[in-house]
Scaffold this active site. Structure first.
Site, PDB file in Angstrom:
ATOM      1  N   THR A 142       0.809  -1.225   0.000  1.00  0.00           N
ATOM      2  CA  THR A 142       0.000   0.000   0.000  1.00  0.00           C
ATOM      3  C   THR A 142       0.839   1.269   0.000  1.00  0.00           C
ATOM      4  O   THR A 142       0.332   2.347  -0.315  1.00  0.00           O
ATOM      5  CB  THR A 142      -0.930   0.036   1.237  1.00  0.00           C
ATOM      6  OG1 THR A 142      -0.122   0.087   2.424  1.00  0.00           O
ATOM      7  CG2 THR A 142      -1.827  -1.200   1.276  1.00  0.00           C
ATOM      8  N   ASP A 166      16.838  14.156  50.577  1.00  0.00           N
ATOM      9  CA  ASP A 166      15.592  14.897  50.679  1.00  0.00           C
ATOM     10  C   ASP A 166      14.765  14.365  51.851  1.00  0.00           C
ATOM     11  O   ASP A 166      14.504  13.161  51.964  1.00  0.00           O
ATOM     12  CB  ASP A 166      14.804  14.757  49.376  1.00  0.00           C
ATOM     13  CG  ASP A 166      13.553  15.600  49.353  1.00  0.00           C
ATOM     14  OD1 ASP A 166      13.629  16.757  48.927  1.00  0.00           O
ATOM     15  OD2 ASP A 166      12.493  15.094  49.788  1.00  0.00           O
ATOM     16  N   CYS A 212      -0.355   7.061   7.323  1.00  0.00           N
ATOM     17  CA  CYS A 212      -1.725   6.545   7.321  1.00  0.00           C
ATOM     18  C   CYS A 212      -2.678   7.653   7.763  1.00  0.00           C
ATOM     19  O   CYS A 212      -2.449   8.312   8.778  1.00  0.00           O
ATOM     20  CB  CYS A 212      -1.826   5.346   8.263  1.00  0.00           C
ATOM     21  SG  CYS A 212      -3.506   4.709   8.489  1.00  0.00           S
ATOM     22  N   ARG A 243       4.068   6.826   2.944  1.00  0.00           N
ATOM     23  CA  ARG A 243       3.307   8.004   3.381  1.00  0.00           C
ATOM     24  C   ARG A 243       2.502   7.654   4.622  1.00  0.00           C
ATOM     25  O   ARG A 243       2.193   6.485   4.887  1.00  0.00           O
ATOM     26  CB  ARG A 243       2.386   8.500   2.273  1.00  0.00           C
ATOM     27  CG  ARG A 243       1.303   7.522   1.860  1.00  0.00           C
ATOM     28  CD  ARG A 243       0.491   8.086   0.701  1.00  0.00           C
ATOM     29  NE  ARG A 243      -0.650   7.242   0.345  1.00  0.00           N
ATOM     30  CZ  ARG A 243      -0.585   6.207  -0.463  1.00  0.00           C
ATOM     31  NH1 ARG A 243       0.574   5.873  -1.013  1.00  0.00           N
ATOM     32  NH2 ARG A 243      -1.668   5.490  -0.745  1.00  0.00           N
ATOM     33  N   CYS A 260       2.298   3.080   9.507  1.00  0.00           N
ATOM     34  CA  CYS A 260       1.309   3.219  10.579  1.00  0.00           C
ATOM     35  C   CYS A 260       1.963   3.108  11.943  1.00  0.00           C
ATOM     36  O   CYS A 260       3.115   2.699  12.073  1.00  0.00           O
ATOM     37  CB  CYS A 260       0.238   2.117  10.482  1.00  0.00           C
ATOM     38  SG  CYS A 260      -0.621   2.021   8.903  1.00  0.00           S
ATOM     39  N   CYS A 262      -4.712   6.239  11.311  1.00  0.00           N
ATOM     40  CA  CYS A 262      -4.115   6.187  12.651  1.00  0.00           C
ATOM     41  C   CYS A 262      -3.186   7.356  12.948  1.00  0.00           C
ATOM     42  O   CYS A 262      -2.717   7.505  14.068  1.00  0.00           O
ATOM     43  CB  CYS A 262      -3.368   4.866  12.848  1.00  0.00           C
ATOM     44  SG  CYS A 262      -1.815   4.723  11.918  1.00  0.00           S
ATOM     45  N   CYS A 274      -2.687   0.737  14.918  1.00  0.00           N
ATOM     46  CA  CYS A 274      -3.582   1.107  13.816  1.00  0.00           C
ATOM     47  C   CYS A 274      -4.746   0.117  13.719  1.00  0.00           C
ATOM     48  O   CYS A 274      -4.541  -1.102  13.706  1.00  0.00           O
ATOM     49  CB  CYS A 274      -2.824   1.131  12.493  1.00  0.00           C
ATOM     50  SG  CYS A 274      -3.851   1.654  11.085  1.00  0.00           S
TER      51      CYS A 274
END
Length: 498
Positions: free
Chosen positions: A28, A455, A63, A61, A32, A66, A36
């Site tokens: 694709t 402390d 998604c 590129r 992601c 998500c 996702c």
């Protein structure tokens, strides 16, 4: 993690690993976050990347479902003290955008070629690619939350030209800026709705709404309570009732100043935020500083796993899941406040801070509710007598010494400094001891592995919980979180545990 264990996390849509790694699908061309909700791809089609920039560099590129660019950062970069960890923190603070790769390399003490090689080997992307991914994320936020024109957004996000901006948006999101703006979500928050304005019809004067992501549980009541007890009049305020509060404060930023508002009520893995900036170029830096203040990149699962092995700490961890170790929105401010808090109660330190702001703070051009001032810069304090603070001369001298060291650069508190070296430099200043240096290291430098053994409150909490500070080596690298658990031990803990 091995690739097989990463694939198992993807199959189970495990949000614990969002931001720790990314996966891409060869068929694709999309990358992601592990959680996702889309159909899980076949293993043979999946590739894994340590950063979003590496996935983008591989030709994938983001998604649209998500939004992998909106995940919390990896807690590893806060824990690591090596050059790569320091570089990642400085890139997040916008150093590459402001000073270039040469400036980043100079701060690290390496050549630009060495920095490129080390980041490429570990992260799959160099400093330019990492900064580019960050600029693209900033641009998407501005496109989808303001009515600014695309050209204004391009330069506000840090791009050198509108053409570079357009090309980057198309490459990373497979959409033009206009298409990305049209896909903006319409959502409302306690700070008001996100309006669908036409481009160019409004500025960012109404503020930029953000959803600041975090992983795992988040103990909002404890974090907001911690900040409320230390809030300085004019610089910070907490409004509303517990459980329904908003934390507001002013920010001194590289190009201007800002006002930030954070809602205590958590969303589904995020805190609602709105930023009002005089210069939108400061959006990335302001966002990262607020993330550090609220410790939003922490890994509560790793903290609980380590601290839960201690019999005394285990019930404390179970009682307050997601307890954070707040950092700072301004390292110089935190260092000054640490000196004001030396050997006095939290309330006394707060009173001294209020007096300092009233006497030396920078008034805002326009007040915002109870916010009227910026905290004074180091230059404002270096040569002042400070006699109106009601402190002994020895403490005032320490404050001037620290302010001078910060103003001249003799001591640097940048996000990417060498923490060990900086702590030694602080200890070399007259009047600064182990507690102050350690507190600055924990909060201003974001070190997750600090334990202030001297402390009083820490020792009291350890006694009540039945914990032994001598066993703290087993709490590494999360001793700062152990300390916050000890600070939160109730007075009745000893009787209950008995």
């Amino acid at each position: 993690m091995s690739e097989e264990s990463m694939y198992e996390a993807v199959c189970s849509r495990d949000a614990r690993f969002d931001g720790e790694f990314f996966f891409a699908v060869a068929t694709t061309g999309i990358y992601c976050r592990p959680s996702c909700p889309a159909t899980t791809p076949h293993r043979k089609n999946v590739r894994f990347f340590p950063t979003a920039a590496a996935a983008q560099g591989g030709g994938f590129r983001a998604c649209r479902r998500c939004r992998p660019d909106a995940v919390p950062g990896s807690a590893e970069w806060n824990a690591r003290a090596d050059a790569v960890g320091r570089a990642v923190r400085m890139i997040g603070d916008g150093v590459v955008d402001r000073e270039g790769v040469a400036g980043l390399a100079a701060r690290l003490g390496y050549s630009a070629r060495q920095v490129q090689r080390q980041l490429g080997a570990e992260l799959g992307a160099g400093p330019v690619a990492l900064a580019r991914a960050q600029r693209a994320h900033t641009a998407r936020i501005l496109l989808q939350t303001t009515g600014l024109q695309a050209a204004e957004i391009a330069f506000a996000a840090g791009f050198a030209s509108v053409r570079q901006f357009n090309d980057t948006i198309r490459e990373i999101y497979a959409a033009t800026p206009t298409e990305l703006r049209a896909a903006r979500p319409g959502r409302a928050s306690r700070f008001g709705p996100v309006e669908r304005r036409a481009p160019g019809t409004a500025s960012a004067s109404a503020g930029v709404p953000l959803r600041l992501a975090y992983r795992g549980p988040y103990a909002t009541a404890e974090v907001f309570g911690y900040l409320a007890r230390r809030a300085l009049t004019g610089v910070e305020e907490v409004v509303g009732d517990p459980g329904d509060r908003a934390y507001r404060r002013t920010l001194r930023l590289p190009h201007g100043y800002g006002v930030v508002e954070i809602d205590e009520r958590p969303g589904d893995g995020w805190l609602e935020c709105r930023l009002h900036l005089t210069e939108l170029r400061d959006l990335t830096t302001a966002t990262q500083r607020i993330r550090r203040l609220f410790d939003l990149d922490a890994d509560p699962y790793a903290v609980a796993e380590r601290l839960g092995t201690d019999p005394a700490l285990a019930p404390l961890v179970a009682a307050r899941p997601g307890l954070r170790s707040p950092g700072s929105a301004d390292a110089h401010e935190l260092a000054v406040r640490a000196v004001l808090g030396q050997q006095v109660s939290v309330a006394a330190g707060q009173r001294l801070g209020n007096a300092l702001v009233a006497a030396y703070g920078t008034p805002l051009a326009e007040p915002s509710g109870g916010l009227t001032h910026l905290f004074p810069g180091a230059d404002d304090l270096a040569d002042r007598p400070l006699t109106d603070l009601g402190m002994p001369e020895s403490r005032r001298a320490t404050l001037r010494t620290l302010a001078t060291a910060l103003a001249t650069g003799a001591v640097r508190l940048d996000t990417g400094v060498d923490r060990d070296r900086t702590e030694k430099e602080l200890l070399a200043l007259r009047g600064i001891g182990p507690w102050t240096a350690g507190y600055i290291r924990m909060r201003a430098l974001g070190d997750p592995d600090v334990l202030l053994e001297g402390d009083v409150a820490v020792r009291t909490g350890a006694r009540r919980a039945g914990a032994f500070l001598e066993d703290s080596e087993g709490w590494r690298p999360w001793r700062s979180y152990a300390m916050h658990h000890l600070w939160n031990v109730p007075k009745t803990a000893a009787a209950r545990l008995a």
